[in-house]
Motif scaffolding. Structure first.
Motif, PDB file in Angstrom:
ATOM      1  N   HIS A  94       4.192 -12.631 -10.387  1.00  0.00           N
ATOM      2  CA  HIS A  94       2.913 -13.174 -10.833  1.00  0.00           C
ATOM      3  C   HIS A  94       3.128 -14.630 -11.197  1.00  0.00           C
ATOM      4  O   HIS A  94       3.851 -14.940 -12.143  1.00  0.00           O
ATOM      5  CB  HIS A  94       2.353 -12.380 -12.011  1.00  0.00           C
ATOM      6  CG  HIS A  94       2.143 -10.935 -11.663  1.00  0.00           C
ATOM      7  ND1 HIS A  94       1.205 -10.522 -10.744  1.00  0.00           N
ATOM      8  CD2 HIS A  94       2.766  -9.823 -12.093  1.00  0.00           C
ATOM      9  CE1 HIS A  94       1.260  -9.215 -10.621  1.00  0.00           C
ATOM     10  NE2 HIS A  94       2.211  -8.759 -11.424  1.00  0.00           N
ATOM     11  N   ASN A  95       2.518 -15.507 -10.416  1.00  0.00           N
ATOM     12  CA  ASN A  95       2.713 -16.926 -10.604  1.00  0.00           C
ATOM     13  C   ASN A  95       1.414 -17.664 -10.293  1.00  0.00           C
ATOM     14  O   ASN A  95       0.515 -17.106  -9.659  1.00  0.00           O
ATOM     15  CB  ASN A  95       3.863 -17.428  -9.720  1.00  0.00           C
ATOM     16  CG  ASN A  95       3.652 -17.050  -8.265  1.00  0.00           C
ATOM     17  OD1 ASN A  95       2.800 -17.616  -7.590  1.00  0.00           O
ATOM     18  ND2 ASN A  95       4.417 -16.075  -7.781  1.00  0.00           N
ATOM     19  N   THR A  96       1.340 -18.883 -10.741  1.00  0.00           N
ATOM     20  CA  THR A  96       0.191 -19.738 -10.455  1.00  0.00           C
ATOM     21  C   THR A  96       0.710 -21.117 -10.101  1.00  0.00           C
ATOM     22  O   THR A  96       1.864 -21.453 -10.371  1.00  0.00           O
ATOM     23  CB  THR A  96      -0.746 -19.859 -11.671  1.00  0.00           C
ATOM     24  OG1 THR A  96      -0.013 -20.427 -12.762  1.00  0.00           O
ATOM     25  CG2 THR A  96      -1.317 -18.509 -12.079  1.00  0.00           C
ATOM     26  N   GLY A  97      -0.141 -21.911  -9.508  1.00  0.00           N
ATOM     27  CA  GLY A  97       0.239 -23.278  -9.192  1.00  0.00           C
ATOM     28  C   GLY A  97      -0.734 -23.920  -8.245  1.00  0.00           C
ATOM     29  O   GLY A  97      -1.855 -23.427  -8.035  1.00  0.00           O
ATOM     30  N   GLN A  98      -0.293 -25.001  -7.675  1.00  0.00           N
ATOM     31  CA  GLN A  98      -1.051 -25.674  -6.630  1.00  0.00           C
ATOM     32  C   GLN A  98      -0.065 -26.311  -5.661  1.00  0.00           C
ATOM     33  O   GLN A  98       1.025 -26.702  -6.052  1.00  0.00           O
ATOM     34  CB  GLN A  98      -2.020 -26.693  -7.201  1.00  0.00           C
ATOM     35  CG  GLN A  98      -1.379 -27.803  -7.992  1.00  0.00           C
ATOM     36  CD  GLN A  98      -2.433 -28.756  -8.523  1.00  0.00           C
ATOM     37  OE1 GLN A  98      -3.588 -28.748  -8.089  1.00  0.00           O
ATOM     38  NE2 GLN A  98      -2.056 -29.599  -9.457  1.00  0.00           N
ATOM     39  N   ALA A  99      -0.461 -26.358  -4.407  1.00  0.00           N
ATOM     40  CA  ALA A  99       0.416 -26.911  -3.377  1.00  0.00           C
ATOM     41  C   ALA A  99      -0.399 -27.714  -2.371  1.00  0.00           C
ATOM     42  O   ALA A  99      -1.492 -27.306  -1.984  1.00  0.00           O
ATOM     43  CB  ALA A  99       1.153 -25.785  -2.655  1.00  0.00           C
ATOM     44  N   THR A 100       0.156 -28.852  -1.998  1.00  0.00           N
ATOM     45  CA  THR A 100      -0.411 -29.688  -0.944  1.00  0.00           C
ATOM     46  C   THR A 100       0.744 -30.147  -0.073  1.00  0.00           C
ATOM     47  O   THR A 100       1.914 -30.016  -0.462  1.00  0.00           O
ATOM     48  CB  THR A 100      -1.132 -30.926  -1.524  1.00  0.00           C
ATOM     49  OG1 THR A 100      -0.149 -31.828  -2.052  1.00  0.00           O
ATOM     50  CG2 THR A 100      -2.136 -30.539  -2.609  1.00  0.00           C
ATOM     51  N   PRO A 101       0.465 -30.716   1.088  1.00  0.00           N
ATOM     52  CA  PRO A 101       1.561 -31.228   1.927  1.00  0.00           C
ATOM     53  C   PRO A 101       2.410 -32.300   1.240  1.00  0.00           C
ATOM     54  O   PRO A 101       3.553 -32.534   1.629  1.00  0.00           O
ATOM     55  CB  PRO A 101       0.835 -31.795   3.143  1.00  0.00           C
ATOM     56  CG  PRO A 101      -0.430 -30.994   3.234  1.00  0.00           C
ATOM     57  CD  PRO A 101      -0.820 -30.750   1.798  1.00  0.00           C
ATOM     58  N   ALA A 102       1.901 -32.930   0.185  1.00  0.00           N
ATOM     59  CA  ALA A 102       2.655 -33.963  -0.526  1.00  0.00           C
ATOM     60  C   ALA A 102       3.469 -33.405  -1.685  1.00  0.00           C
ATOM     61  O   ALA A 102       4.401 -34.052  -2.152  1.00  0.00           O
ATOM     62  CB  ALA A 102       1.699 -35.035  -1.049  1.00  0.00           C
ATOM     63  N   GLY A 103       3.141 -32.195  -2.164  1.00  0.00           N
ATOM     64  CA  GLY A 103       3.860 -31.613  -3.285  1.00  0.00           C
ATOM     65  C   GLY A 103       2.970 -30.719  -4.111  1.00  0.00           C
ATOM     66  O   GLY A 103       1.872 -30.347  -3.694  1.00  0.00           O
ATOM     67  N   GLY A 104       3.432 -30.369  -5.301  1.00  0.00           N
ATOM     68  CA  GLY A 104       2.648 -29.491  -6.158  1.00  0.00           C
ATOM     69  C   GLY A 104       3.450 -29.013  -7.342  1.00  0.00           C
ATOM     70  O   GLY A 104       4.409 -29.661  -7.768  1.00  0.00           O
ATOM     71  N   GLU A 105       3.045 -27.861  -7.859  1.00  0.00           N
ATOM     72  CA  GLU A 105       3.710 -27.284  -9.019  1.00  0.00           C
ATOM     73  C   GLU A 105       3.483 -25.783  -9.022  1.00  0.00           C
ATOM     74  O   GLU A 105       2.583 -25.285  -8.364  1.00  0.00           O
ATOM     75  CB  GLU A 105       3.194 -27.917 -10.317  1.00  0.00           C
ATOM     76  CG  GLU A 105       1.680 -27.913 -10.471  1.00  0.00           C
ATOM     77  CD  GLU A 105       1.125 -26.651 -11.104  1.00  0.00           C
ATOM     78  OE1 GLU A 105       1.872 -25.918 -11.778  1.00  0.00           O
ATOM     79  OE2 GLU A 105      -0.060 -26.380 -10.920  1.00  0.00           O
ATOM     80  N   PHE A 106       4.363 -25.067  -9.762  1.00  0.00           N
ATOM     81  CA  PHE A 106       4.178 -23.629  -9.944  1.00  0.00           C
ATOM     82  C   PHE A 106       4.771 -23.212 -11.272  1.00  0.00           C
ATOM     83  O   PHE A 106       5.596 -23.921 -11.852  1.00  0.00           O
ATOM     84  CB  PHE A 106       4.796 -22.810  -8.798  1.00  0.00           C
ATOM     85  CG  PHE A 106       6.285 -22.929  -8.656  1.00  0.00           C
ATOM     86  CD1 PHE A 106       7.156 -22.212  -9.475  1.00  0.00           C
ATOM     87  CD2 PHE A 106       6.827 -23.749  -7.667  1.00  0.00           C
ATOM     88  CE1 PHE A 106       8.533 -22.319  -9.328  1.00  0.00           C
ATOM     89  CE2 PHE A 106       8.200 -23.859  -7.518  1.00  0.00           C
ATOM     90  CZ  PHE A 106       9.054 -23.139  -8.342  1.00  0.00           C
ATOM     91  N   SER A 107       4.332 -22.055 -11.763  1.00  0.00           N
ATOM     92  CA  SER A 107       4.905 -21.485 -12.978  1.00  0.00           C
ATOM     93  C   SER A 107       4.741 -19.974 -12.941  1.00  0.00           C
ATOM     94  O   SER A 107       3.853 -19.452 -12.274  1.00  0.00           O
ATOM     95  CB  SER A 107       4.251 -22.068 -14.237  1.00  0.00           C
ATOM     96  OG  SER A 107       2.884 -21.724 -14.275  1.00  0.00           O
ATOM     97  N   GLY A 108       5.631 -19.295 -13.648  1.00  0.00           N
ATOM     98  CA  GLY A 108       5.581 -17.845 -13.731  1.00  0.00           C
ATOM     99  C   GLY A 108       6.580 -17.343 -14.748  1.00  0.00           C
ATOM    100  O   GLY A 108       7.388 -18.098 -15.276  1.00  0.00           O
ATOM    101  N   VAL A 109       6.485 -16.052 -15.025  1.00  0.00           N
ATOM    102  CA  VAL A 109       7.389 -15.386 -15.950  1.00  0.00           C
ATOM    103  C   VAL A 109       8.019 -14.229 -15.192  1.00  0.00           C
ATOM    104  O   VAL A 109       7.337 -13.533 -14.432  1.00  0.00           O
ATOM    105  CB  VAL A 109       6.630 -14.877 -17.198  1.00  0.00           C
ATOM    106  CG1 VAL A 109       7.554 -14.117 -18.132  1.00  0.00           C
ATOM    107  CG2 VAL A 109       5.971 -16.035 -17.927  1.00  0.00           C
TER     108      VAL A 109
END
Length: 171
Positions: free
Chosen positions: A142-157
């Protein structure tokens, strides 16, 4: 008792052939990151990506020389990993950095970050995400984030809540 003896001898011989009766191999060698390469079992920590050449035992694929950088945070400790790659095909985005290891790899698992998002660029939930760092696997179903061709971020436990993992990445 004498009727069982041939069966016991045959069973012992079969176990020896299958490796069940082998004595453990003696330990030898250094326990440094520089000494760990595929086929060794004594390293205490994983080596740099270049120490795992493609085609070596247990090395499935490497992502070592691309432009992607991942700033990884595990339970508050920051780590920077370099050399990954990002790809976009239709609505599928993928980030890979490090070494994909299979069951034939001896020693601790090398560092790896793998993210696959089946959505258009932007926010996501529950992406395919795998993080290995410092010889430990962090499974983040279970994770969330955002992604684009230039980069992004994610987080989860992690599943049992033992570790919080987050990252910011550039492609």
């Amino acid at each position: 008792m004498t009727a069982l003896r041939p069966c016991l001898i045959a069973s012992a011989a079969l176990l020896a052939l299958l490796g069940g009766c082998r004595a453990p191999k003696p330990k030898a060698g250094a326990a440094s990151a520089e000494s760990h390469a595929p086929g060794t079992t004594l390293a205490q920590i994983p080596a740099a990506c270049a120490a795992y050449p493609a085609g070596s035992p247990g090395v499935v694929r490497t992502f070592c020389s691309g432009p992607a950088v991942v700033k990884l945070t595990i339970n508050g400790a920051e780590h920077v990993l370099k050399g990954g790659s990002c790809e976009t095909s239709g609505n599928i985005f993928s980030l890979n950095l490090g070494v994909v290891a299979g069951p034939g790899l001896a020693g601790p698992a090398p560092d790896y970050v793998g993210l696959t998002v089946n959505a258009p660029p932007g926010p996501f939930n529950d992406a395919a995400l795998s993080v290995h760092y410092g010889g430990k696997a962090y499974l983040l179903p279970h994770n969330t984030g955002q992604a684009t061709p230039a980069g992004g971020e994610f987080s989860g436990v992690t599943r049992k809540g033992h570790a919080k993992v987050s990252a910011v990445f550039t492609c």
